[in-house]
Design a protein around this motif. Sequence first.
Motif, PDB file in Angstrom:
ATOM      1  N   ALA A 112       0.826  -1.211   0.000  1.00 12.17           N
ATOM      2  CA  ALA A 112       0.000   0.000   0.000  1.00 12.17           C
ATOM      3  C   ALA A 112       0.860   1.259   0.000  1.00 12.17           C
ATOM      4  O   ALA A 112       0.494   2.269  -0.619  1.00 12.17           O
ATOM      5  CB  ALA A 112      -0.932  -0.002   1.210  1.00 12.17           C
ATOM      6  N   MET A 113       1.999   1.237   0.680  1.00 11.63           N
ATOM      7  CA  MET A 113       2.879   2.398   0.708  1.00 11.63           C
ATOM      8  C   MET A 113       3.445   2.683  -0.684  1.00 11.63           C
ATOM      9  O   MET A 113       3.468   3.835  -1.134  1.00 11.63           O
ATOM     10  CB  MET A 113       4.012   2.189   1.708  1.00 11.63           C
ATOM     11  N   ALA A 114       3.884   1.641  -1.375  1.00 11.50           N
ATOM     12  CA  ALA A 114       4.424   1.824  -2.723  1.00 11.50           C
ATOM     13  C   ALA A 114       3.338   2.298  -3.683  1.00 11.50           C
ATOM     14  O   ALA A 114       3.559   3.181  -4.514  1.00 11.50           O
ATOM     15  CB  ALA A 114       5.036   0.517  -3.218  1.00 11.50           C
ATOM     16  N   ILE A 115       2.151   1.721  -3.564  1.00  8.58           N
ATOM     17  CA  ILE A 115       1.041   2.102  -4.446  1.00  8.58           C
ATOM     18  C   ILE A 115       0.588   3.530  -4.157  1.00  8.58           C
ATOM     19  O   ILE A 115       0.345   4.323  -5.070  1.00  8.58           O
ATOM     20  CB  ILE A 115      -0.133   1.115  -4.268  1.00  8.58           C
ATOM     21  N   GLY A 116       0.478   3.877  -2.876  1.00  6.54           N
ATOM     22  CA  GLY A 116       0.002   5.203  -2.498  1.00  6.54           C
ATOM     23  C   GLY A 116       0.941   6.322  -2.871  1.00  6.54           C
ATOM     24  O   GLY A 116       0.526   7.486  -2.949  1.00  6.54           O
ATOM     25  N   SER A 117       2.210   6.011  -3.129  1.00 12.21           N
ATOM     26  CA  SER A 117       3.166   7.062  -3.488  1.00 12.21           C
ATOM     27  C   SER A 117       2.934   7.597  -4.900  1.00 12.21           C
ATOM     28  O   SER A 117       3.466   8.631  -5.274  1.00 12.21           O
ATOM     29  CB  SER A 117       4.598   6.533  -3.374  1.00 12.21           C
TER      30      SER A 117
END
Length: 725
Positions: free
Chosen positions: A116-121
Motif C-alpha cells: 500500500a505504501m508503494a502504491i500510495g506514493s
Amino acid sequence: MDSPNDITMKTRSFSPIAACIHIFCLAAITLAMTAYTHNLDDIKALFFYFAGPVLFIIGAGLFALGEAPRPNRWIGAGLVAYFWVLIISTLFSRYSYAGWDQLLWWWSAFGFFVSAMAIGSSRRSGEVLLRGLVVLILVVNLVGFFMYDFAGNDHSGVGLLMQYLYGSPVPTGTTQMYRLLRTLSHAAGNMQSTILSPDFYSAVCLFYLPLAMFLAVKIQKKGFSLWQTIGFIASLTLTATIFVCFSRFHYPIWLLCVCLFSVAFFTIGTERQRIWLIMLVVLMFACGIIAAWFKYADLMKALSLEYLSSKTLATIWSGAWGVFTHHPILGGGPGTFGIYFPDFRDPNYYQYGISHVTTYAHNQYLDLLSETGIVGFAAFVVLLFGILRPIARGAFSRVELRLRGHLLAGFVAVLTILCVIFVSPISRWVVGAVSMWTILGLAAGWALQQPAADQPAEPSLSPQRMYAYAAVALGLILLPLCAAKGARYYGSALPYAHAVSSMEPAFDMMEKNPANPGVEQMITVSIDGFTRSIEVDRHNYSPYYKLGSVYMTLCNFERSKAEESRSEHNELEAQQHDLKADDYLLKSKNIYEKLAAMNPHYAQLDYNLGLVYSAYVQVCRREAEKLTGNAKLMKQGLASVFVGLAEKHFAANYKLSNSKEAVLGYGKFLLENVGAAKALKVFQAASDNDPKDPDFADRYLRAAKAAGNPAAITKATARANSVKP
C-alpha cells in the motif's frame, strides 16, 4: 540511454495494476466465506498467509524499479528492528514455536503495508487504491445488513433465504451450502456479516471511516461525482454499523474521528465543499441517532454493562502488565500472551465475561510490551513515528491543495487507528490486520507523493534499489514458508470443525438416548477429526482439549454402564465396561499431558487433569479391593500418588480461578480424598467471597460438620440460613 522521465513513464504504468492486485487480495480475505467450517476466519487466514508475502514482493519490486520514492528511514528502521526483535525474542522464549508462527504472521501483515505504501506514493495508483477500499467496505456493509436480523425473528436476508431453500422450520442438513447458510444465519443476530465479532466489525468500520468521508468531500473543482456519492453512502452505512454493533468504547472514537476530520477539511475546502461536508456530518449524526433509537432497548442494556466492560479491560490489562513486568526486556515471546496471562490475571476474571482462553490483551501496545518487551514496543513506536511524522508535517505545511487533502485524510485515519488499537485486539485478527496495515501504508504512501518531475530514476546500485532487491529476495524465500503455514492452519481447522459438528450433537444424544445407533459413528467421526487436526498442526491447542474431553466423556459413560451392570449382578459385563473406561481414561490422560507440555494453563487444563487423576485414584482403589498382601499395598500406594497429582492440578486451577466449577471440584476432591479441614478452608473462602451463593453456603456447612469445627458450624449455619429462599 533512457532519460529519468522515460524510465518514470515506463515504470509508472505498473502501479495501477499493483493497486488492483492489492484490492483483490484484500477483498478475497475480507469477504471470504467457506461452506466447510463454522468459523468464517479459517479460510481468511489461508488467503492471508498466501497474499501477504506476494504483496510484499510487489511493493518491494515497485521500490526497486524506481516506481516509488524512497520511504523515510524511520519506517525502514522500524520494520527491520521489529523483525529482529521477533527473531531474538523467539530464540529466548520458553515457547519458541509460537514466535516462529508470529514471525510469519507479521511478515504477511507487513506485506499489505509495504504494498500500500508503494502504491500510495503514485497519484494515479493511490487514487485507485483509495476508491477500491471505500467500495470494498461499502460492499461489506451491504452484505452485513443482509445478514442482520433487525426484528429479532430470523427475518434477516440470509434467514429468509434459508427458509426459501429449506422450508420452515429449517431442518438439519449436511450439504456444504446448508452449512454455509447456517453459519451466516447464526452470525446474523450480531451483525457479524463475514466478521466474527460485532466489536471487531465496528473497529474495522472505524478504520475505513476517514477514507469514506474523504472520498465524499474530496477536493475537486466542481460538481458532485459518482465517487463522492459512493463515499457519502459508505460514510452513512459505516456510522449506522458502528452504532448497531453496540461497542461502547468505539462511540467516542467515532465522535473524535468525525470532529477531527470536519475541523481539518473545513479549513481547506471551497464554499461548496464545506456545504457538502456539513450535510455529510449532519446525516451521519442522524444515522447514528436513528440506529440507536431503532435498537434502543439493546443499546440501554449494553450501556448498563459499561462498568462491566471497563472492569473487563482493566482485568485483562493488569494481567498483561504483569506479564510485561516479569519479562521487561524482550517480553515473554511472540504469541505467548495467552500462555502467560493466567498466571497474572485476577482470580475473579470470569465474573467480567473474560474467557479462560483469552489470547490477546485487547490493547495493541500492551500486547507488544507483554510479548516483545520494551525493545519490541520501541521498534513499533519508531515505525508509527515514521508514518505519522511526514503525514502531519505535509498535511499542515504543503500548499498543493490536492495532496494536502490526501495527507489530512491520512492523518485522521492514522490517529483513528491508534485510538482503536488501544481498546481492541483488532490488529491480531486477520481482517483487522490487513485493513489496518493497508490504510497505514496508504497514508505513508501519500506522504511520499511528489510531482513526476521530482522523481528521477536512481542509479542501478543506489542503496534504495539494493535494499529493495534484497527485500524481494527475502520475500521469495519466506513466501513458501508463509504459504505452508496458511495451508497447515486451514488443514488443521477443517477436520477440527467437522469433529466439533459431530461431537456436540453426539453428546446430546448420549444423554437423551444412549442406545441411538448413530452415536457411536458420530463419536468416531469426532475422534478421527480431532486426531487429524493434531497431525496437521501439532501446535493447535483446541483439538487436544476437545479430544481429551471426548475420551473423558466416553470414560464416564462406560463407567456408568459398568455400575448399571453391577446393579443387575452382571459382573462380567461390568468388567468389560470398566476395561473400556480405563482405556479411554488413559487416552484422555495422555492427550492432556501433551497439551500441558505446550501450554500449561490452557483453558481449564489443570481442572481436567485433576479429574483424570482423581479417576485414577478410584481405579486403583477398586483394584486394590481385589488384591491382598504386598500387591494390595502397592495399589494403595499408587492411589496415594494419584491423589497427590490430582490435588496438585486442582490446587493450580483453584489458584488461577475461584470460579464456581473450580471451587466445587477442588473442595469435593479434598473432602473425599485429603481431609475435611482443607475442604473447609476452600469452601469458607468461596462463601466469604460470594456470600449470596447457596451452593457455596451448603458446601461450607457440610465441610464444617465433616471437620467437626463448632465455630465454623455456627458461622456456616447462619450463612446457609441467610441464603435460603
